[in-house]
Design a protein around this motif. Sequence first.
Motif, PDB file in Angstrom:
ATOM      1  N   MET A  95      11.168  24.028  67.193  1.00 37.16           N
ATOM      2  CA  MET A  95      11.097  24.495  68.566  1.00 37.16           C
ATOM      3  C   MET A  95       9.699  24.214  69.127  1.00 37.16           C
ATOM      4  N   VAL A  96       9.662  23.817  70.386  1.00 31.42           N
ATOM      5  CA  VAL A  96       8.401  23.627  71.106  1.00 31.42           C
ATOM      6  C   VAL A  96       8.461  24.440  72.389  1.00 31.42           C
ATOM      7  N   ALA A  97       7.299  24.694  72.946  1.00 33.51           N
ATOM      8  CA  ALA A  97       7.229  25.355  74.240  1.00 33.51           C
ATOM      9  C   ALA A  97       7.070  24.296  75.323  1.00 33.51           C
ATOM     10  N   VAL A  98       7.463  24.636  76.537  1.00 34.77           N
ATOM     11  CA  VAL A  98       7.455  23.684  77.656  1.00 34.77           C
ATOM     12  C   VAL A  98       6.868  24.359  78.884  1.00 34.77           C
ATOM     13  N   ALA A  99       5.990  23.632  79.576  1.00 33.39           N
ATOM     14  CA  ALA A  99       5.415  24.115  80.838  1.00 33.39           C
ATOM     15  C   ALA A  99       5.172  22.912  81.734  1.00 33.39           C
ATOM     16  N   ARG A 100       4.984  23.161  83.025  1.00 35.50           N
ATOM     17  CA  ARG A 100       4.698  22.045  83.924  1.00 35.50           C
ATOM     18  C   ARG A 100       3.375  21.389  83.521  1.00 35.50           C
ATOM     19  N   LYS A 101       3.253  20.088  83.803  1.00 40.16           N
ATOM     20  CA  LYS A 101       2.123  19.311  83.298  1.00 40.16           C
ATOM     21  C   LYS A 101       0.771  19.848  83.747  1.00 40.16           C
ATOM     22  N   ASP A 102       0.696  20.413  84.959  1.00 37.06           N
ATOM     23  CA  ASP A 102      -0.588  20.903  85.472  1.00 37.06           C
ATOM     24  C   ASP A 102      -0.747  22.411  85.281  1.00 37.06           C
ATOM     25  N   HIS A 103      -0.041  22.949  84.290  1.00 42.26           N
ATOM     26  CA  HIS A 103      -0.123  24.394  84.033  1.00 42.26           C
ATOM     27  C   HIS A 103      -1.533  24.747  83.552  1.00 42.26           C
ATOM     28  N   PRO A 104      -2.103  25.860  84.012  1.00 40.71           N
ATOM     29  CA  PRO A 104      -3.447  26.279  83.583  1.00 40.71           C
ATOM     30  C   PRO A 104      -3.572  26.470  82.074  1.00 40.71           C
ATOM     31  N   LEU A 105      -2.444  26.668  81.390  1.00 40.33           N
ATOM     32  CA  LEU A 105      -2.472  26.883  79.946  1.00 40.33           C
ATOM     33  C   LEU A 105      -3.086  25.695  79.212  1.00 40.33           C
ATOM     34  N   PHE A 106      -2.956  24.501  79.794  1.00 35.78           N
ATOM     35  CA  PHE A 106      -3.432  23.295  79.112  1.00 35.78           C
ATOM     36  C   PHE A 106      -4.943  23.073  79.282  1.00 35.78           C
ATOM     37  N   ALA A 107      -5.596  23.945  80.008  1.00 30.32           N
ATOM     38  CA  ALA A 107      -7.038  23.783  80.245  1.00 30.32           C
ATOM     39  C   ALA A 107      -7.859  24.060  78.987  1.00 30.32           C
ATOM     40  N   GLU A 108      -7.327  24.859  78.068  1.00 32.88           N
ATOM     41  CA  GLU A 108      -8.046  25.218  76.845  1.00 32.88           C
ATOM     42  C   GLU A 108      -7.064  25.169  75.668  1.00 32.88           C
ATOM     43  N   PRO A 109      -7.581  25.185  74.434  1.00 29.15           N
ATOM     44  CA  PRO A 109      -6.680  25.228  73.269  1.00 29.15           C
ATOM     45  C   PRO A 109      -5.724  26.415  73.366  1.00 29.15           C
ATOM     46  N   ILE A 110      -4.476  26.154  72.986  1.00 30.33           N
ATOM     47  CA  ILE A 110      -3.433  27.182  73.123  1.00 30.33           C
ATOM     48  C   ILE A 110      -3.369  27.997  71.835  1.00 30.33           C
ATOM     49  N   THR A 111      -3.871  29.206  71.908  1.00 30.94           N
ATOM     50  CA  THR A 111      -3.870  30.134  70.777  1.00 30.94           C
ATOM     51  C   THR A 111      -2.697  31.100  70.927  1.00 30.94           C
ATOM     52  N   PRO A 112      -2.372  31.844  69.871  1.00 32.89           N
ATOM     53  CA  PRO A 112      -1.313  32.857  70.017  1.00 32.89           C
ATOM     54  C   PRO A 112      -1.598  33.823  71.165  1.00 32.89           C
ATOM     55  N   LEU A 113      -2.876  34.216  71.345  1.00 35.50           N
ATOM     56  CA  LEU A 113      -3.217  35.146  72.416  1.00 35.50           C
ATOM     57  C   LEU A 113      -2.943  34.538  73.784  1.00 35.50           C
ATOM     58  N   ARG A 114      -3.424  33.308  74.014  1.00 39.20           N
ATOM     59  CA  ARG A 114      -3.213  32.676  75.319  1.00 39.20           C
ATOM     60  C   ARG A 114      -1.723  32.420  75.556  1.00 39.20           C
ATOM     61  N   PHE A 115      -1.017  32.073  74.486  1.00 41.00           N
ATOM     62  CA  PHE A 115       0.432  31.845  74.602  1.00 41.00           C
ATOM     63  C   PHE A 115       1.143  33.135  75.012  1.00 41.00           C
ATOM     64  N   ALA A 116       0.691  34.260  74.464  1.00 41.16           N
ATOM     65  CA  ALA A 116       1.328  35.547  74.778  1.00 41.16           C
ATOM     66  C   ALA A 116       0.992  36.007  76.193  1.00 41.16           C
ATOM     67  N   GLN A 117      -0.142  35.548  76.722  1.00 39.57           N
ATOM     68  CA  GLN A 117      -0.597  36.033  78.027  1.00 39.57           C
ATOM     69  C   GLN A 117       0.130  35.389  79.200  1.00 39.57           C
ATOM     70  N   VAL A 118       0.757  34.221  79.007  1.00 33.32           N
ATOM     71  CA  VAL A 118       1.479  33.588  80.123  1.00 33.32           C
ATOM     72  C   VAL A 118       2.881  34.173  80.210  1.00 33.32           C
ATOM     73  N   PRO A 119       3.440  34.242  81.416  1.00 37.65           N
ATOM     74  CA  PRO A 119       4.806  34.762  81.549  1.00 37.65           C
ATOM     75  C   PRO A 119       5.830  33.764  80.993  1.00 37.65           C
ATOM     76  N   HIS A 120       6.869  34.290  80.361  1.00 40.62           N
ATOM     77  CA  HIS A 120       7.867  33.469  79.677  1.00 40.62           C
ATOM     78  C   HIS A 120       9.231  33.557  80.353  1.00 40.62           C
ATOM     79  N   ILE A 121      10.053  32.570  80.038  1.00 41.43           N
ATOM     80  CA  ILE A 121      11.454  32.573  80.452  1.00 41.43           C
ATOM     81  C   ILE A 121      12.302  32.842  79.219  1.00 41.43           C
TER      82      ILE A 121
END
Length: 298
Positions: free
Chosen positions: A165-191
């Motif tokens: 399984m992989v996660a998916v977000a729009r290409k210009d999502h702010p999440l991609f600005a820094e390394p994606i850690t478990p904390l940052r992954f948990a902080q974004v809203p999910h579907i």
Amino acid sequence: MDLNLLVALDALLHEASVTRAAERLGTSPAAASRKLATLRRVLGDPLLVRAGQRLVPTPRALQLREEARVLLQRSEALFAPAPALDLAQLRRTFTIQASDLLLTGLGAPLMERVNAQAPQVDVVFAPEALEGGPALRQGEVDVEVGVLGDLDPEIRTEPLAEAAMVAVARKDHPLFAEPITPLRFAQVPHIGISRRGRLRGPIDAALAQHGLSRRVAAVVPSHTAAMILAATSDLVCLAINGWLDPILAALKLRAFPVPLDVPPMAIGMAWHPRHAADQGHAWLRRQIRAVIDTLAVP
């Protein structure tokens, strides 16, 4: 009735000779004579009677001669091996049950193979409402593909692949600005993706091991809807690694590894044993297997 008697009746009536009938049957004259005696008793007619040095058929025998030949030919056709599968002439509709996530990757390449080999075969992709053994048992579904759950005991299964399984977000999502850690992954809203409206799943269990939790801002019934929603929002959803690259590119989505220890999806195929020896069904299963092999990412 013993079909061997029908074979003997055909030989005796057409040869009008116990000796020649025995040669045709590959047996002895004595054995052929015993068959004639049995046939006389069963049919209540002498069938062949002596006229000088030869045997001649009775009116009843003449009446039965062609009928016996036709019945013998039909019985031989009935018990003959099934003819070789002619894909060019095969007219059939198969029903495949799979989640929309799998169909998004499986559907197009499978139909390309089916149309190239058997242009008169149609495929119905059934909704997940039919998922499970009863639909297979009742003949509503020919093949189920996906994460196989509770199935009826007689259902046959075959493992096909393990999909990460992989996660998916729009290409210009702010999440991609820094390394994606478990904390940052948990902080974004999910579907969340659930036909039953469930808010929690394996991702939440994996986050809990890090002392984290996420916000499931929206729950949709299908992965297709989730990807479309992710393409036009800051929400993140899940997909299968490598299967959906053309779809993700078209929607301007970017896949990234889930920064958690999440087990892969075990994808299998299930069918009812009534189809085990069905050449057409076996061919369809081979096509599904071949497509899954090309989609599976090591």
